[in-house]
Design an enzyme around this catalytic site. Sequence first.
Site, PDB file in Angstrom:
ATOM      1  N   ILE A 245       0.840  -1.192   0.000  1.00 35.76           N
ATOM      2  CA  ILE A 245       0.000   0.000   0.000  1.00 35.76           C
ATOM      3  C   ILE A 245       0.878   1.244   0.000  1.00 35.76           C
ATOM      4  O   ILE A 245       1.720   1.428   0.878  1.00 35.76           O
ATOM      5  CB  ILE A 245      -0.951   0.012   1.217  1.00 35.76           C
ATOM      6  CG1 ILE A 245      -1.735  -1.301   1.304  1.00 35.76           C
ATOM      7  CG2 ILE A 245      -1.888   1.209   1.133  1.00 35.76           C
ATOM      8  CD1 ILE A 245      -2.492  -1.675   0.052  1.00 35.76           C
ATOM      9  N   LYS A 246       0.678   2.075  -1.002  1.00 37.31           N
ATOM     10  CA  LYS A 246       1.471   3.293  -1.141  1.00 37.31           C
ATOM     11  C   LYS A 246       0.708   4.460  -0.526  1.00 37.31           C
ATOM     12  O   LYS A 246      -0.437   4.729  -0.900  1.00 37.31           O
ATOM     13  CB  LYS A 246       1.749   3.546  -2.621  1.00 37.31           C
ATOM     14  CG  LYS A 246       2.898   4.496  -2.904  1.00 37.31           C
ATOM     15  CD  LYS A 246       3.186   4.513  -4.401  1.00 37.31           C
ATOM     16  CE  LYS A 246       4.367   5.394  -4.726  1.00 37.31           C
ATOM     17  NZ  LYS A 246       4.574   5.459  -6.198  1.00 37.31           N
TER      18      LYS A 246
END
Length: 216
Positions: free
Chosen positions: A82-83
């Site tokens: 997850i960025k």
Amino acid sequence: MKLFIDTAIYDEIQEINQWGVLDGVTTNPSLVKKSKENFEDLIKKIAQEVQGPVSAEVPSGSCEDMVKEGRRLSQLSDHVVIKIPMTEEGLKATAILTRENIPVNMTLIFSPSQALLAARAGATYVSPFIGRLDDISTNGMDLIASISKIFKLHGIGAEIIAASIRHPMHVVEAALNGADIATVPYKVFKQMLNHPLTDQGLESFNKDWNMYLKGE
């Protein structure tokens, strides 16, 4: 140093992956827009192709929404990372997701202090943007070197992704300055491959070989 590709164009990912050099992929909302594909379907397809970390960015601004989106995206594949952007809400979301064993790539980092906060919040990866610093007449490689020194000095396990790569020397300099990963645009991968002396040498070898076959 590991190499990721920074794109959401599936054909580009597939082509470079065939070289046998790819360790992962990073995407962002701007890159996904260029792909013109459904976001979640695209992330699943990329994760199946590369079989390495695939960063999928959450576009929301609040911690609550980032966590919800992060949890959903993490279900797409075991390879999804997850960025999350470097903001106060992003730090809070990173701390929650990492406690749930969901890996986070904290992005849009422009200072060592931001990288330290990201790592302390539990980020698996921190992404300093070297090209954008160079664009404003600041040496982006100094940032990579400073983060690397801090992390090594204090035994911090977060990996440094050199992002916003502009040209092949950025990749080389990132490796020399302690980056764990460089995330490289498709165009720069192609530039890394080619060299005029390689072309000249190959032309000479082929010419001599053909002459040899003809008995000349």
